[in-house]
Design an enzyme around this catalytic site. Structure first.
Site, PDB file in Angstrom:
ATOM      1  N   TYR A   1      -1.819  -0.528  10.977  1.00 48.22           N
ATOM      2  CA  TYR A   1      -1.943  -1.185   9.659  1.00 48.22           C
ATOM      3  C   TYR A   1      -0.739  -0.857   8.786  1.00 48.22           C
ATOM      4  O   TYR A   1      -0.053  -1.759   8.275  1.00 48.22           O
ATOM      5  CB  TYR A   1      -3.238  -0.738   8.966  1.00 48.22           C
TER       6      TYR A   1
ATOM      7  N   THR B   1       0.824  -1.211   0.000  1.00 42.69           N
ATOM      8  CA  THR B   1       0.000   0.000   0.000  1.00 42.69           C
ATOM      9  C   THR B   1       0.859   1.262   0.000  1.00 42.69           C
ATOM     10  O   THR B   1       2.000   1.248   0.486  1.00 42.69           O
ATOM     11  CB  THR B   1      -0.900  -0.008   1.258  1.00 42.69           C
ATOM     12  N   ASP B   2       0.286   2.368  -0.470  1.00 44.28           N
ATOM     13  CA  ASP B   2       0.996   3.657  -0.406  1.00 44.28           C
ATOM     14  C   ASP B   2       1.063   4.186   1.031  1.00 44.28           C
ATOM     15  O   ASP B   2       1.816   5.113   1.315  1.00 44.28           O
ATOM     16  CB  ASP B   2       0.326   4.695  -1.323  1.00 44.28           C
ATOM     17  N   GLU B   3       0.264   3.574   1.944  1.00 46.92           N
ATOM     18  CA  GLU B   3       0.210   4.114   3.315  1.00 46.92           C
ATOM     19  C   GLU B   3       1.541   3.951   4.053  1.00 46.92           C
ATOM     20  O   GLU B   3       1.780   4.605   5.065  1.00 46.92           O
ATOM     21  CB  GLU B   3      -0.959   3.484   4.090  1.00 46.92           C
TER      22      GLU B   3
ATOM     23  N   LYS C   1       2.302  -3.258   7.293  1.00 47.27           N
ATOM     24  CA  LYS C   1       2.580  -3.434   5.861  1.00 47.27           C
ATOM     25  C   LYS C   1       4.031  -2.999   5.562  1.00 47.27           C
ATOM     26  O   LYS C   1       4.720  -3.633   4.768  1.00 47.27           O
ATOM     27  CB  LYS C   1       1.601  -2.625   5.002  1.00 47.27           C
TER      28      LYS C   1
HETATM   29  P1  NAD Z   1      -9.512  -7.406   2.099  1.00 46.38           P
HETATM   30  O1  NAD Z   1      -9.516  -7.125   3.566  1.00 46.38           O
HETATM   31  O2  NAD Z   1     -10.741  -7.146   1.296  1.00 46.38           O
HETATM   32  O3  NAD Z   1      -9.110  -8.929   1.840  1.00 46.38           O
HETATM   33  C1  NAD Z   1      -8.093  -9.583   2.554  1.00 46.38           C
HETATM   34  C2  NAD Z   1      -8.222 -11.074   2.290  1.00 46.38           C
HETATM   35  O4  NAD Z   1      -7.160 -11.736   3.008  1.00 46.38           O
HETATM   36  C3  NAD Z   1      -9.543 -11.673   2.796  1.00 46.38           C
HETATM   37  O5  NAD Z   1     -10.081 -12.545   1.835  1.00 46.38           O
HETATM   38  C4  NAD Z   1      -9.126 -12.440   4.058  1.00 46.38           C
HETATM   39  O6  NAD Z   1      -9.945 -13.574   4.320  1.00 46.38           O
HETATM   40  C5  NAD Z   1      -7.703 -12.848   3.697  1.00 46.38           C
HETATM   41  N1  NAD Z   1      -6.883 -13.085   4.903  1.00 46.38           N
HETATM   42  C6  NAD Z   1      -6.764 -12.275   5.983  1.00 46.38           C
HETATM   43  N2  NAD Z   1      -5.934 -12.838   6.882  1.00 46.38           N
HETATM   44  C7  NAD Z   1      -5.505 -14.016   6.342  1.00 46.38           C
HETATM   45  C8  NAD Z   1      -4.625 -15.037   6.778  1.00 46.38           C
HETATM   46  N3  NAD Z   1      -4.015 -14.975   7.973  1.00 46.38           N
HETATM   47  N4  NAD Z   1      -4.393 -16.105   5.966  1.00 46.38           N
HETATM   48  C9  NAD Z   1      -5.025 -16.187   4.745  1.00 46.38           C
HETATM   49  N5  NAD Z   1      -5.884 -15.255   4.298  1.00 46.38           N
HETATM   50  C10 NAD Z   1      -6.112 -14.175   5.086  1.00 46.38           C
HETATM   51  O7  NAD Z   1      -8.274  -6.578   1.538  1.00 46.38           O
HETATM   52  P2  NAD Z   1      -8.090  -5.847   0.131  1.00 46.38           P
HETATM   53  O8  NAD Z   1      -8.614  -4.485   0.235  1.00 46.38           O
HETATM   54  O9  NAD Z   1      -8.525  -6.739  -0.959  1.00 46.38           O
HETATM   55  O10 NAD Z   1      -6.492  -5.737   0.101  1.00 46.38           O
HETATM   56  C11 NAD Z   1      -5.687  -6.788  -0.443  1.00 46.38           C
HETATM   57  C12 NAD Z   1      -4.221  -6.394  -0.333  1.00 46.38           C
HETATM   58  O11 NAD Z   1      -3.997  -5.180  -1.039  1.00 46.38           O
HETATM   59  C13 NAD Z   1      -3.763  -6.160   1.105  1.00 46.38           C
HETATM   60  O12 NAD Z   1      -2.461  -6.682   1.227  1.00 46.38           O
HETATM   61  C14 NAD Z   1      -3.756  -4.639   1.248  1.00 46.38           C
HETATM   62  O13 NAD Z   1      -2.783  -4.236   2.177  1.00 46.38           O
HETATM   63  C15 NAD Z   1      -3.394  -4.227  -0.160  1.00 46.38           C
HETATM   64  N6  NAD Z   1      -3.914  -2.899  -0.576  1.00 46.38           N
HETATM   65  C16 NAD Z   1      -5.238  -2.577  -0.418  1.00 46.38           C
HETATM   66  C17 NAD Z   1      -5.697  -1.338  -0.856  1.00 46.38           C
HETATM   67  C18 NAD Z   1      -7.153  -0.945  -0.740  1.00 46.38           C
HETATM   68  O14 NAD Z   1      -7.495   0.206  -1.036  1.00 46.38           O
HETATM   69  N7  NAD Z   1      -8.059  -1.839  -0.371  1.00 46.38           N
HETATM   70  C19 NAD Z   1      -4.809  -0.422  -1.444  1.00 46.38           C
HETATM   71  C20 NAD Z   1      -3.464  -0.788  -1.591  1.00 46.38           C
HETATM   72  C21 NAD Z   1      -3.031  -2.033  -1.166  1.00 46.38           C
HETATM   73  P1  TYD Z   2     -10.730   4.121   4.343  1.00 46.85           P
HETATM   74  O1  TYD Z   2     -11.679   3.697   3.270  1.00 46.85           O
HETATM   75  O2  TYD Z   2     -10.806   3.475   5.676  1.00 46.85           O
HETATM   76  O3  TYD Z   2      -9.271   3.991   3.714  1.00 46.85           O
HETATM   77  P2  TYD Z   2      -7.823   4.469   4.324  1.00 46.85           P
HETATM   78  O4  TYD Z   2      -7.991   4.925   5.700  1.00 46.85           O
HETATM   79  O5  TYD Z   2      -7.021   3.217   4.249  1.00 46.85           O
HETATM   80  O6  TYD Z   2      -7.354   5.546   3.401  1.00 46.85           O
HETATM   81  O7  TYD Z   2     -10.899   5.686   4.570  1.00 46.85           O
HETATM   82  C1  TYD Z   2     -10.752   6.608   3.507  1.00 46.85           C
HETATM   83  C2  TYD Z   2     -10.841   8.003   4.091  1.00 46.85           C
HETATM   84  O8  TYD Z   2     -12.184   8.214   4.588  1.00 46.85           O
HETATM   85  C3  TYD Z   2      -9.925   8.232   5.267  1.00 46.85           C
HETATM   86  O9  TYD Z   2      -9.428   9.567   5.230  1.00 46.85           O
HETATM   87  C4  TYD Z   2     -10.820   8.057   6.488  1.00 46.85           C
HETATM   88  C5  TYD Z   2     -12.186   8.530   5.993  1.00 46.85           C
HETATM   89  N1  TYD Z   2     -13.348   7.858   6.608  1.00 46.85           N
HETATM   90  C6  TYD Z   2     -14.376   8.621   7.185  1.00 46.85           C
HETATM   91  O10 TYD Z   2     -14.341   9.860   7.175  1.00 46.85           O
HETATM   92  N2  TYD Z   2     -15.440   7.966   7.753  1.00 46.85           N
HETATM   93  C7  TYD Z   2     -15.520   6.604   7.784  1.00 46.85           C
HETATM   94  O11 TYD Z   2     -16.511   6.058   8.343  1.00 46.85           O
HETATM   95  C8  TYD Z   2     -14.473   5.838   7.182  1.00 46.85           C
HETATM   96  C9  TYD Z   2     -14.510   4.336   7.178  1.00 46.85           C
HETATM   97  C10 TYD Z   2     -13.401   6.511   6.599  1.00 46.85           C
END
Ligand code: NAD
Ligand code: TYD
Length: 350
Positions: free
Chosen positions: A156, A131-133, A160
């Protein structure tokens, strides 16, 4: 022919990636390994679950013995690692489970790959999705580059960041063929309604309060999830080993402006006066350690590997809102049961 282990393939991004690879590469075997936590949902993959090149395994990435046996049984030659605990608010309440899955789980996969591939790294790849975070928070100007120093603020992003360091350490120390990508915020179908966009679409539909953290001035760079899956496909096939690629949409939105776009779009689809649901906006206590701004410079990925986002944001948001409205059943299944408890615990005191 490839035997690819995808971890976390039942989650949001993972399910889009599994679908893309299963359909696009019938000669690859896709092995989806997922623990099926609250965020994992096999309903995300109904359309491809019977394809001959797809296999699902329910397992925990922290379970080294099971992972090792999966490597042997399926002759795994590539890993695309997405499994993670992924929600910042949950990490603030329960950092241990983030360290366990994101750090120890990644380490267990790295060790299994190193052990099973046994220095025969020809044709092998360990691709870590991050992630970019990890880069921390920007002020009003500037972008995250691949060279930006890590500065995570939430449990988180700290977990990561730590997993990214382990991946690089395995490359530098043991020569494991690795690649990492760091992506901005994703949105689209099948996202669990704890994240901003699906949570707010669901709440607008149900006339529930929209809990905006702080003043709603935080900025995120949003990318449609299928564009992320396409980027992973390209990086998987073309990346230089040991490299990192940033993935982003050049699509920055202040939360409150994005929320107003969602409100107008949902109102339009539901036949309400456009903007009338703005009365649901409720400012609540800010998230602890809330990063102000994320913005990705993904020109390395564009210049070296030719990837660009395909969707304009307005189009992506329309598609997303329409999907959630058309898939009420999917949302209903997810928001019954445990979800109600989650919602109460996280939002009632605000
Ligand atoms: P998500 O929470 O929707 O899915 C995570 C998946 O991992 C789920 O299916 C869960 O069951 C599985 N999981 C969790 N713990 C596990 C374990 N111990 N063993 C096996 N499986 C396990 O997450 P997402 O949003 O799809 O993100 C996927 C990846 O991309 C993550 O690594 C996240 O850090 C990264 N990412 C997400 C975003 C975003 O905006 N959602 C952005 C950048 C990077
Ligand atoms: P989120 O979807 O949790 O992603 P991330 O924190 O990983 O960027 O949140 C996106 C943005 O929205 C973040 O600045 C937090 C804000 N946010 C709210 O204002 N209210 C909410 O209920 C949630 C879940 C997020």
């Amino acid at each position: 022919m490839k035997n690819i282990l995808i971890t976390g393939g039942a989650g949001f991004i993972g399910s889009h990636l599994v679908r893309l690879l299963v359909n696009k590469y019938p000669n690859y075997n896709i092995i989806n390994l997922d623990k099926l936590t609250y965020a994992g949902n096999l309903n995300n993959l109904k359309d491809i679950e019977n394809k001959p090149n797809y296999k699902f395994i329910k397992a925990d990435i922290c379970d080294f013995d099971t992972i090792s046996s999966v490597f042997s049984k399926y002759s795994i030659d590539s890993v695309i690692h997405l499994a993670a605990e992924s929600h910042v608010d949950r990490s603030i309440k329960d950092p241990f489970s983030f360290a366990q899955t994101n750090v120890m789980g990644t380490l267990s996969l790295l060790q299994a790959a190193k052990h099973k591939w046994d220095n025969d790294f020809e044709g092998k790849l360990f691709y870590h999705v991050s992630t970019d975070e990890v880069y921390g928070s920007l002020g009003d100007e500037g972008f995250f580059l691949e060279t930006t120093p890590y500065d995570p603020h939430s449990p988180y992003s700290a977990s990561k960041a730590s997993s990214d360091h382990f991946v690089r350490a395995f490359h530098d120390t043991y020569g494991l063929p690795t690649v990492i990508s760091n992506c901005s915020n994703n949105y689209g179908p099948y996202q669990f309604p704890e994240k901003l966009i699906p949570l707010f679409i669901n709440n607008i539909c149900n006339n529930k309060a929209l809990p905006v953290y702080g003043k709603g001035e935080n900025v995120r760079d949003w990318l449609f999830v299928e564009d992320h899956a396409r980027a992973i496909d390209i990086i998987f096939h073309k990346a230089k080993l040991g490299e990192t690629y940033n993935i982003g949409g050049f699509n920055e939105w202040k939360n409150i402006d994005l929320i107003k776009v969602m409100i107008r779009t949902v109102d339009k689809f539901l036949g309400r006066d456009e903007g009338s649901s703005e009365n649901l906006i409720t400012y609540v206590k800010d998230r602890a350690g809330h990063d102000l701004r994320y913005a990705i410079d993904s020109s390395k990925l564009k210049d070296e590997l030719g990837w660009e986002p395909s969707l304009q944001f307005e189009e992506g948001i329309e598609k997303t809102v329409k999907w959630y409205l058309d898939n009420e059943k999917w949302l209903e299944n997810i928001t019954s049961g445990d979800y109600q408890g989650y919602y109460k615990e996280y939002y009632t005191d605000m």
